[in-house]
Write a protein that holds these residues in place. Structure first.
Motif, short mmCIF file in Angstrom:
data_model
loop_
_atom_site.label_atom_id
_atom_site.label_comp_id
_atom_site.label_asym_id
_atom_site.label_seq_id
_atom_site.Cartn_x
_atom_site.Cartn_y
_atom_site.Cartn_z
N VAL A 18 6.33 -2.14 -8.85
CA VAL A 18 4.88 -2.26 -8.98
C VAL A 18 4.19 -1.25 -8.07
O VAL A 18 4.79 -0.74 -7.11
CB VAL A 18 4.41 -3.70 -8.65
N ILE A 19 2.94 -0.96 -8.34
CA ILE A 19 2.19 0.07 -7.61
C ILE A 19 2.15 -0.21 -6.11
O ILE A 19 2.23 0.72 -5.30
CB ILE A 19 0.76 0.18 -8.17
N GLU A 20 2.05 -1.45 -5.71
CA GLU A 20 1.94 -1.80 -4.30
C GLU A 20 3.24 -1.60 -3.51
O GLU A 20 3.24 -1.61 -2.29
CB GLU A 20 1.49 -3.26 -4.13
N ASP A 21 4.35 -1.44 -4.19
CA ASP A 21 5.64 -1.27 -3.53
C ASP A 21 5.66 0.05 -2.75
O ASP A 21 5.26 1.08 -3.26
CB ASP A 21 6.76 -1.27 -4.58
N PRO A 22 6.13 0.04 -1.50
CA PRO A 22 6.16 1.27 -0.70
C PRO A 22 7.07 2.36 -1.29
O PRO A 22 6.87 3.54 -1.03
CB PRO A 22 6.67 0.82 0.67
N THR A 24 7.08 3.37 -4.25
CA THR A 24 6.37 4.08 -5.30
C THR A 24 6.08 5.53 -4.90
O THR A 24 6.18 6.44 -5.71
CB THR A 24 5.06 3.36 -5.66
N GLU A 62 2.38 4.88 -13.68
CA GLU A 62 2.18 3.70 -12.86
C GLU A 62 1.42 2.65 -13.68
O GLU A 62 0.34 2.91 -14.19
CB GLU A 62 1.40 4.05 -11.61
N GLN A 64 0.43 -1.74 -14.06
CA GLN A 64 0.09 -2.91 -13.25
C GLN A 64 1.32 -3.74 -12.86
O GLN A 64 1.45 -4.17 -11.74
CB GLN A 64 -0.91 -3.79 -14.00
#
Length: 76
Positions: A18-22, A24, A62, A64
């Motif tokens: 997910v986008i919030e994962d470091p 990314t 990317e 959601q």
């Protein structure tokens, strides 16, 4: 193969976090190195050196609920 398509294409896709994962951000760097333009490693290897593809590239999307990283090559 498709009789309506002038050249065969092969593609491969991988799931991304997910986008919030470091992690990314790491895939941003990988995308640039492997598939950004004609100086990318993918293009250089498949098109220029091995001459097994007429075009090669990739893209990171990317989304959601997790992203997608895909590669493609168009056969000559």
């Amino acid at each position: 193969y498709d009789k309506m398509a002038p050249l065969p294409l092969i593609g491969m896709a991988f799931r991304l976090p997910v986008i919030e994962d470091p992690d990314t951000l790491v895939f941003d760097v990988i995308a640039q190195i492997l598939s950004a333009g004609q100086s990318s490693r993918l293009y250089r290897s498949l098109v220029r050196e091995k001459r097994v593809a007429a075009q090669a590239g990739g893209e990171k999307l990317e989304l959601q609920l997790g992203g997608v990283f895909f590669f493609f090559a168009v056969s000559p």
